[in-house]
Motif scaffolding. Structure first.
Motif, PDB file in Angstrom:
ATOM      1  N   GLU A  70      39.539  44.591  41.746  1.00 20.24           N
ATOM      2  CA  GLU A  70      39.416  46.036  41.857  1.00 20.24           C
ATOM      3  C   GLU A  70      40.187  46.730  40.738  1.00 20.24           C
ATOM      4  O   GLU A  70      41.296  46.323  40.384  1.00 20.24           O
ATOM      5  CB  GLU A  70      39.974  46.465  43.221  1.00 20.24           C
ATOM      6  CG  GLU A  70      39.708  47.907  43.542  1.00 20.24           C
ATOM      7  CD  GLU A  70      40.329  48.309  44.874  1.00 20.24           C
ATOM      8  OE1 GLU A  70      41.071  47.484  45.443  1.00 20.24           O
ATOM      9  OE2 GLU A  70      40.076  49.440  45.300  1.00 20.24           O
ATOM     10  N   LEU A  83      42.046  50.111  39.428  1.00 17.64           N
ATOM     11  CA  LEU A  83      42.697  51.294  40.018  1.00 17.64           C
ATOM     12  C   LEU A  83      43.439  52.079  38.952  1.00 17.64           C
ATOM     13  O   LEU A  83      44.162  51.494  38.137  1.00 17.64           O
ATOM     14  CB  LEU A  83      43.721  50.860  41.061  1.00 17.64           C
ATOM     15  CG  LEU A  83      43.261  50.628  42.489  1.00 17.64           C
ATOM     16  CD1 LEU A  83      44.453  50.204  43.307  1.00 17.64           C
ATOM     17  CD2 LEU A  83      42.654  51.893  43.062  1.00 17.64           C
ATOM     18  N   GLN A 125      46.333  56.593  45.625  1.00 19.39           N
ATOM     19  CA  GLN A 125      46.020  55.374  46.373  1.00 19.39           C
ATOM     20  C   GLN A 125      46.802  54.157  45.851  1.00 19.39           C
ATOM     21  O   GLN A 125      46.857  53.129  46.522  1.00 19.39           O
ATOM     22  CB  GLN A 125      44.525  55.053  46.237  1.00 19.39           C
ATOM     23  CG  GLN A 125      43.598  56.155  46.673  1.00 19.39           C
ATOM     24  CD  GLN A 125      43.631  56.325  48.178  1.00 19.39           C
ATOM     25  OE1 GLN A 125      43.846  55.361  48.901  1.00 19.39           O
ATOM     26  NE2 GLN A 125      43.475  57.554  48.645  1.00 19.39           N
ATOM     27  N   ARG A 184      47.700  50.221  47.660  1.00 27.32           N
ATOM     28  CA  ARG A 184      46.740  49.182  47.257  1.00 27.32           C
ATOM     29  C   ARG A 184      47.452  48.036  46.539  1.00 27.32           C
ATOM     30  O   ARG A 184      47.167  46.860  46.789  1.00 27.32           O
ATOM     31  CB  ARG A 184      45.660  49.778  46.357  1.00 27.32           C
ATOM     32  CG  ARG A 184      44.863  50.865  47.022  1.00 27.32           C
ATOM     33  CD  ARG A 184      43.863  50.314  48.036  1.00 27.32           C
ATOM     34  NE  ARG A 184      42.582  50.083  47.422  1.00 27.32           N
ATOM     35  CZ  ARG A 184      41.680  51.048  47.225  1.00 27.32           C
ATOM     36  NH1 ARG A 184      41.947  52.290  47.625  1.00 27.32           N
ATOM     37  NH2 ARG A 184      40.526  50.775  46.677  1.00 27.32           N
ATOM     38  N   ARG A 231      49.587  46.065  49.066  1.00 28.35           N
ATOM     39  CA  ARG A 231      48.758  45.227  49.945  1.00 28.35           C
ATOM     40  C   ARG A 231      48.218  44.019  49.178  1.00 28.35           C
ATOM     41  O   ARG A 231      48.137  42.925  49.723  1.00 28.35           O
ATOM     42  CB  ARG A 231      47.585  46.043  50.489  1.00 28.35           C
ATOM     43  CG  ARG A 231      47.988  46.905  51.639  1.00 28.35           C
ATOM     44  CD  ARG A 231      46.817  47.653  52.193  1.00 28.35           C
ATOM     45  NE  ARG A 231      47.281  48.657  53.145  1.00 28.35           N
ATOM     46  CZ  ARG A 231      46.504  49.537  53.716  1.00 28.35           C
ATOM     47  NH1 ARG A 231      45.225  49.569  53.437  1.00 28.35           N
ATOM     48  NH2 ARG A 231      46.995  50.403  54.564  1.00 28.35           N
ATOM     49  N   HIS A 232      47.852  44.258  47.945  1.00 27.83           N
ATOM     50  CA  HIS A 232      47.307  43.160  47.142  1.00 27.83           C
ATOM     51  C   HIS A 232      48.360  42.068  46.937  1.00 27.83           C
ATOM     52  O   HIS A 232      48.083  40.890  47.158  1.00 27.83           O
ATOM     53  CB  HIS A 232      46.852  43.714  45.790  1.00 27.83           C
ATOM     54  CG  HIS A 232      46.286  42.687  44.869  1.00 27.83           C
ATOM     55  ND1 HIS A 232      45.079  42.073  45.083  1.00 27.83           N
ATOM     56  CD2 HIS A 232      46.788  42.141  43.729  1.00 27.83           C
ATOM     57  CE1 HIS A 232      44.849  41.202  44.122  1.00 27.83           C
ATOM     58  NE2 HIS A 232      45.867  41.217  43.279  1.00 27.83           N
TER      59      HIS A 232
END
Lengths: 329, 749
Positions: free
Chosen positions: B146, B148, B153, B157, B160-161
């Motif tokens: 992904e 970003l 956000q 993100r 969490r990754h």
């Protein structure tokens, strides 16, 4: 950091071993033989590291030195001439949880087993190797070995050997992936013990050349070194050996050597007089072969069976189409 | 209006925040930005840390990469040296800019998707070749995931990754350990079955042989031969149950997802470890604690059983009492961590209290607190500014708790800090990540990246890390090194511009919190633009104004330099309320500096004291040397000058005392061995094993000197190749041939 409670429980009733737990019988070596000193030192290492005898393995080839596994009350494999390393590698590959030691002689390792020796260094598997180097084939009653000095008269060289001696330290230090090289002498047992301890603790292929006396066939070979401590050069360093005060009184010829310096190690390896004793080289960063080849997937019986089935299916002829269709479905 | 009146108007604004008269302009609508940011109008044209790619299935350290680094990797592979390679390089770099522009416009997706999208834009042009080449080049992408941009956000993100990566690694380790134990335990059961009566029945024996060969054996006869198992072949019932229970627990655990290709053994599926508030995470932890204990206990039992070391009499009582108090951080580290991402709007007072309790408890819970505002209007004193106590101050409080990993940073710095974030997520204990991302809706013309990075530059939201695993003292644990110029109050950069006479001017400019606030249109009331004709020497830059004493500040007005859309320089004077906040900001930064070892007041005091003591000592030494030289220059009566020309060093008592002859150690008449040098060669023990024996280290000593003759002692000394046996004097006067033996023993005295 404190030890986790679960580890404490596991170790709570761990057995502690004495020297007798590793003594497997009365050695049949000649009196005065340096092999006795090596045996005593390695038994002390086993005791002090508290190795479980059933998790310890001594592998050897053929020769006086290779009788050592018989005198250890651990598992042992008295192999065939020159083949101690392949056996030890196989054991380590299959059972990485075992502590593997290899005892080999100057004939066993440096002559018939030389090819295995070179590649064992490259593999850098986690094992402790003791090269018992007495400069002669003793078991077969005095023939010249690869490390015999130039001019040695023996049964195979009655007019004196004509080749310069092979230097096991220089050879080992010249092979890729070398990770631990040390030299000990059987007549300084304190240092030999320290070197063997360091070799055992090093993770990788720890190669220790131990120069030892053969009182039967070369009784005078090391007399000059025995009687003149100045002819022994002790290598010390904060990351290597620390020489005790008591020993320093006798062996005053000392030199600081950083074991991470391979160039200097190669220079020291070529010294013959004085004889260097200590850790010449150590590099803990070299990867071990058993780690590189560690399978990503655990080889459970189910996994192995599935693999077999898949391979056999490739060459299976299905008798009728329906069965094949069913199989494909 | 004269100059004095004009300055009076500026000064009144500074004191009151109100504009009187018509000489000062409001800055609303002027679209100004700090002068140091003049060069950063279009970030899509720059190669910098953003956007980032959250790479899937990456090794550690490569799971968060910048778009530029991924593109560089691709270029290294596909662009050869020479003109062809250079052409391809230009195309790929254009594509990178296109992707960056797409992401800035709000496009989302994986890098491979955005690559295709951007390449399609080139294909739609008059020349289709570059587009096709780029589509083809996209196949060389090794890192995909992904994409970003630095925005609202990003913190959750990224965290969490990285958290997911850590959990995957933990699961891999667990399955390797638990799998190996399960295989060993199954082997024990299988071996027990093979040796049991049941296992030696004809049917069992037949089942263990492959189909084609079953007919050639007589399994009944074989069973009769093997029927009687030895006593040692039986598996104790208690041990069997223990092993079966351990296998059942290992197979039914819910902490780690079942490895791919295996059937799940539990219908309920694995536990969830992601939460958005602390209370839920704590409740889940409490609910699962019995299962945690059971699994930890089982792993230990399985390890003992696999090694054959389980002793029921010793271990049963201990494992029966195994409870939560036995589990330490290292045990807990083998289980998945809990991740709590608290949304910015939910960080209220009750959540704050729970958060601090969680951190203090030492539970393996990782908490992300995202901050949107660092400045806000004080609810207590109207018109005054307060630093956002709800978010920004949490990290400062948390570092006071022992063994909590704390990382504070703005989101713009997350790429640079990715390894530390990973370390915090992977550490055994609790962790707090306090991240400033800027407001969710735009409050300035700056992109979110610049808003976040200027907050850190202006010391409004400084970056720091406190890692308990790094050491036991502050010097090891606490780090401010990620801030720009951490040793200074404010970071200084150079600004180059043309003056009215088109002459190049370069000056050093500090970036203060006033510059940061000037980017936010909600605080425009704290600034007023001063026309160039009204600029005067009583106007001081904010950093210079703050550096003055309070009495010197009187009569001076602070200003910041800003530029408009045409890059024309303006001076914005700042009101006192904002400058008060700036002073507080600087003081808070200085407190942090002290923690980080910069201008530490304790160290500086100690240094000053030591320096004074050292100087005094040197003064005394100098004075005494001077006296000694003077005394030496004046000869004493009756003493020859030569004798006193050289100052004598004081003679110590030890030196002054006559040398004591060290009495030589009298050689003992008793025989002895230098045991430490013994090489265990058996020579002496073969001569007389009652007189000579080995100690616990297998080295020889004289066990009983009277257990043999003096002749044996002398012969042992002669045979010892290391010459470490010393026979001493004869112990039995009547022994035959003593004279000769004494002579032979002389070399070993």
């Amino acid at each position: 950091m404190t030890m986790p409670a679960t580890q404490c429980l596991i170790r709570l009733h761990q057995e502690h071993h004495s020297l007798e737990d590793y003594q497997g019988g009365v050695p049949r070596w000649c009196s005065g033989c340096g092999d006795n000193a090596i045996l005593a030192a390695i038994q002390r290492v086993c005791r002090d590291e508290d190795l479980r005898p059933e998790k310890t393995m001594f592998v050897s080839g053929i020769g006086c030195s290779s009788r050592l596994p018989h005198y250890m009350k651990t598992y042992g494999f008295h192999g065939i001439h020159g083949r101690a390393f392949p056996v030890a590698e196989g054991i380590k590959m299959a059972r990485p949880d075992l502590h593997v030691f290899v005892n080999t002689g100057d004939g066993d390792c440096c002559s018939i087993g030389a090819a295995h020796w070179i590649h064992a260094i490259r593999y850098n598997m986690n094992m402790t190797v003791m090269l018992h180097d007495n400069h002669v084939y003793g078991l077969t009653k005095k023939q010249a070995s690869p490390t015999s000095p130039l001019g040695l008269k023996s049964n195979t060289t009655p007019r004196g050997s004509q080749l310069a001696a092979l230097n096991p330290l220089s050879v080992t230090l010249g092979v890729q992936n070398v990770s631990f090289v040390a030299q000990a002498v059987d007549w300084v047992p304190e240092v030999m013990y320290d070197i063997m301890s360091a070799a055992f603790r090093h993770r990788g292929f720890s190669f220790v050349r131990i120069i030892q006396r053969c009182p039967e066939f070369l009784p005078k070979m090391f007399e000059p070194w025995l009687h003149d401590p100045q002819k022994t050069l002790l290598l010390s360093h904060k990351d290597g050996l620390q020489i005790s005060a008591g020993l320093s009184k006798t062996y005053r010829n000392q030199q600081e050597h950083d074991p991470s310096n391979i160039d200097r190690a190669r220079e020291i390896a070529s010294l013959e007089d004085p004889l260097p004793v200590g850790i010449l080289y150590r590099n803990p960063q070299v990867p071990c072969y058993e780690d590189l080849r560690h399978p990503a997937q655990m080889r459970t019986p189910e996994f192995i069976r599935a693999g077999f089935e898949a391979e056999l299916d490739k060459v299976t002829v299905w008798p009728d189409q329906d069965a094949q269709t069913q199989r494909a479905a | 209006m004269d100059m004095a009146a004009r300055f009076q108007e500026q000064f009144v604004f500074h004191l009151t925040g109100k504009r009187h008269g018509g000489e000062l302009d409001a800055i609303d609508g002027l679209n100004l930005r700090p002068a140091l940011l003049a060069g950063f109008r279009d970030l899509t044209r720059l190669r910098y840390d953003f956007p980032v790619v959250l790479v899937e299935n990456a090794i550690r350290g490569g799971s968060v990469q910048s778009l530029s680094s991924v593109i560089d990797e691709v270029l290294q592979q596909v662009a050869p040296r020479g003109i062809e390679g250079e052409r391809l390089r230009k195309h790929v770099l254009r594509l990178e800019r296109e992707i960056r522009a797409l992401v800035a416009q709000g496009a989302t997706g994986w890098l491979s998707e955005l690559w295709t999208l951007a390449a399609a834009r080139f294909t739609s042009g008059p020349d289709e070749t570059p587009g096709k080449v780029l589509e083809h080049t996209g196949a060389a992408l090794e890192s995909d995931g992904e994409v970003l941009d630095c925005g609202h956000q990003l913190p959750a993100r990224v965290l969490r990754h990285l958290w997911k990566q850590v959990q995957v690694e933990k699961a891999r380790t667990f399955h390797a350990d638990a799998g190996a134990l399960a295989v060993k335990l199954s082997d024990i059961l299988r071996a027990a079955f093979v040796h049991s009566v049941e296992g030696r029945r004809a049917e069992s024996l037949k089942a263990s042989v492959g189909g084609p060969h079953q007919e050639i054996f007589d399994f009944t006869a074989m069973s009769n031969l093997l029927r009687r198992p030895g006593a040692g072949d039986q598996l104790h019932e208690g041990r069997r149950k223990r092993i079966e229970h351990a296998l059942s627990v290992l197979r039914s655990q819910r902490f780690f997802a079942t490895p791919e290709g295996k059937q799940p053994t539990h219908d309920a599926g694995p536990y969830e470890f992601l939460f958005d508030d602390c209370a839920s995470a704590v409740q889940a932890f409490r609910d699962r604690l019995p299962q945690v204990l059971e699994l930890a206990r089982t792993m230990s039992i399985a390890q003992l059983e696999a090694d054959g070391c389980y002793i029921e009499a010793n271990h049963d009582p201990l494992f029966a009492e195994f409870d939560a108090s036995a589990l330490g951080p290292t045990d807990m580290a083998t289980f998945p961590n809990y991740l709590v991402c608290i949304a910015p709007g939910r960080i209220d007072a009750p959540e704050n209290v729970m958060l601090m309790e969680v951190l203090a408890s030492g539970l393996p819970i990782k908490i992300l607190v995202q901050t949107e505002e660092v400045l806000e209007d004080s609810p207590v004193s109207e018109g005054h500014l307060a630093f956002g106590a709800r978010g920004a101050q949490l990290a400062s409080t948390a570092i006071g708790l022992d063994n909590v990993f704390v990382l504070q940073s703005s989101s713009s710095n997350l790429y640079q800090l990715r390894d530390r974030v990973h370390g915090g997520v992977a550490c055994a204990g609790p962790a707090l990540f306090s991240i400033f991302s800027g407001p969710p809706s735009p409050v300035s013309s700056l992109p979110p990246y610049l808003t976040a990075t200027t907050a850190m530059q202006a010391r409004a939201f400084p970056a720091f890390t406190c890692d308990p695993a790094a050491g036991t003292d502050w010097a090891s644990r606490f780090s401010l090194e990620d801030n720009p110029q951490p040793e200074a109050d404010w970071p200084v950069d150079s600004l180059t511009y043309s003056d009215e006479e088109l002459q190049r001017v370069s000056e050093k400019l500090a970036f203060t919190i006033a510059d940061f606030v000037a980017t936010d249109r909600r605080y425009a009331r704290h600034f007023a633009r001063v026309p160039r004709s009204h600029w005067n020497t009583n106007m001081l830059r904010t950093d210079e104004w703050l550096a003055l004493d309070t009495k010197d500040q009187a009569g001076k007005v602070p200003y910041v330099l800003a530029v408009d859309e045409d890059d024309v320089l303006h001076r914005l004077i700042v009101d006192g309320k904002l400058m008060q906040a700036a002073r507080r900001c600087r003081e808070m930064w200085r407190r942090l500096q002290e923690l980080g070892g910069i201008h530490n007041s304790h160290a500086e005091r100690l240094l000053a004291r030591e320096r004074t003591a050292w100087e005094e000592q040197k003064q005394r030494e100098f004075a005494s040397l001077k006296d000694a030289t003077r005394a030496a220059a004046a000869p004493a009566p009756g003493v020859a000058p030569a004798a006193t020309a050289t100052p004598q060093a004081p003679v110590s008592t030890a030196q002054a005392a006559p040398a004591q002859a060290v009495p030589a150690e009298k050689p003992s008449d008793d025989p002895y061995i230098e045991t430490a040098r013994c090489s265990s060669c058996n020579e002496c023990t073969l001569i007389n094993d009652r007189m000579f024996a080995y100690d616990a280290n297998q080295q020889a000593y004289i066990a009983d000197a009277d257990a043999g003759t003096y002749r044996e002692l002398v012969e042992a000394a002669e045979n010892c190749q290391l010459s470490i046996i010393h026979p001493g004097k004869p112990r039995k006067p009547g022994e035959p041939g003593l004279d000769e033996l004494i002579k032979r023993a002389e070399p070993f005295a």
